[in-house]
Design an enzyme around this catalytic site. Structure first.
Site: not given
Length: 268
Positions: A93, A162, A199
């Site tokens: 993760n 990314y 988040t």
């Protein structure tokens, strides 16, 4: 017994001290697995491990892990297996996102994402397979779940680096599954494509989009993501964590080399 029951499972979750990783570790424990948190954030990671043990009554632990360092992986997987008495679930993760216009990106930022997102995942797969394959420190097979991103399936401005690195996670997953099967390792390898979740990382992404001039405001950036999502909302940590539980469990026993979109349809 439910096919989602992970009682007796032994899991290692990287980047488990916060955010999605914490939620994934908690979900695995809630379904009966013992869990080791692996992270660079020692105090946070240890606290999460203690909270999970208290809440779910399973064995937990913490290992300091730099996912970009091979020696750290060797030590971390061995320590996790010793703490848990084996290892049959690995969740790769840990990741990092640094936004930039492709005309303006800094090479050092792209190198950081390549190191963490690509090399870190590749090393995790490597040492997960070595631990779980016959003759390894655990040696009883298992499941590796890599965390990619909806960014691997769409073209969204400001996240070229990314997107590229998370696309690489998808390809690593599929090749690893093929090799594991061909060599009889008994390890399934899959990945999840999370949608945007608010988040710390997800919230910062929205801020970055506005600061890069791609959207007039943070609210507009978030609204665009929601508008592109058929389910009409942002993702939640539990959405992603439950998908990891599925892929780690016997419910996914014939799911291998797959990428599971958990993005509300955004990448459709």
């Amino acid at each position: 017994m439910s096919v989602f029951d992970l009682a007796g499972g032994k899991a290692l979750v990287t980047g488990g001290a916060r955010g999605l990783g914490q939620g994934m570790a908690e979900a695995l424990a809630r379904h009966g697995a013992s869990v080791v948190i692996a992270d660079l954030l020692d105090s946070d990671g240890k606290a999460v491990a203690e909270q999970i043990a208290e809440a779910h009554g399973v064995t937990t632990g913490f290992v300091h892990l730099d996912v970009t360092d091979e020696a750290s992986w060797e030590a971390g997987t061995a320590e996790a297996a010793a703490l848990l008495g084996g290892l049959d679930v690995l969740v790769n993760n840990a990741g990092v996102e640094i936004s930039a216009l492709i005309s303006e990106f800094r090479p050092e930022d792209l190198r950081t994402m390549l190191e963490v997102n690509v090399l870190g995942t590749a090393l995790g797969i490597k040492h997960g397979l070595r631990a779980m394959r016959p003759g390894g420190v655990a040696g009883s097979g298992g499941s590796i779940v890599n965390i990619s991103s909806v960014a691997a399936t769409i073209a969204f401005p400001g996240i070229s680096g990314y997107s590229a690195t998370k696309s690489a996670v998808d390809r690593l997953t599929r090749v690893a599954a093929a090799e594991s099967g061909k060599l009889g390792y008994g390890v399934r390898v899959n990945c999840v494509y999370p949608g945007l979740v608010p988040t710390t990382m997800g919230n910062q992404l929205a801020v970055d989009m506005a600061e890069l001039g791609l959207f007039p405001s943070v609210e507009e950036a978030v609204g665009t993501v929601i508008a592109l999502t058929p389910s009409g909302r942002l993702g939640e940590v539990a959405d992603m964590a439950d998908a990891v539980v599925f892929l780690a469990s016997d419910a996914a026993r014939f799911v291998n080399g797959a990428g599971l979109p958990v993005d509300g349809g955004m990448g459709s």
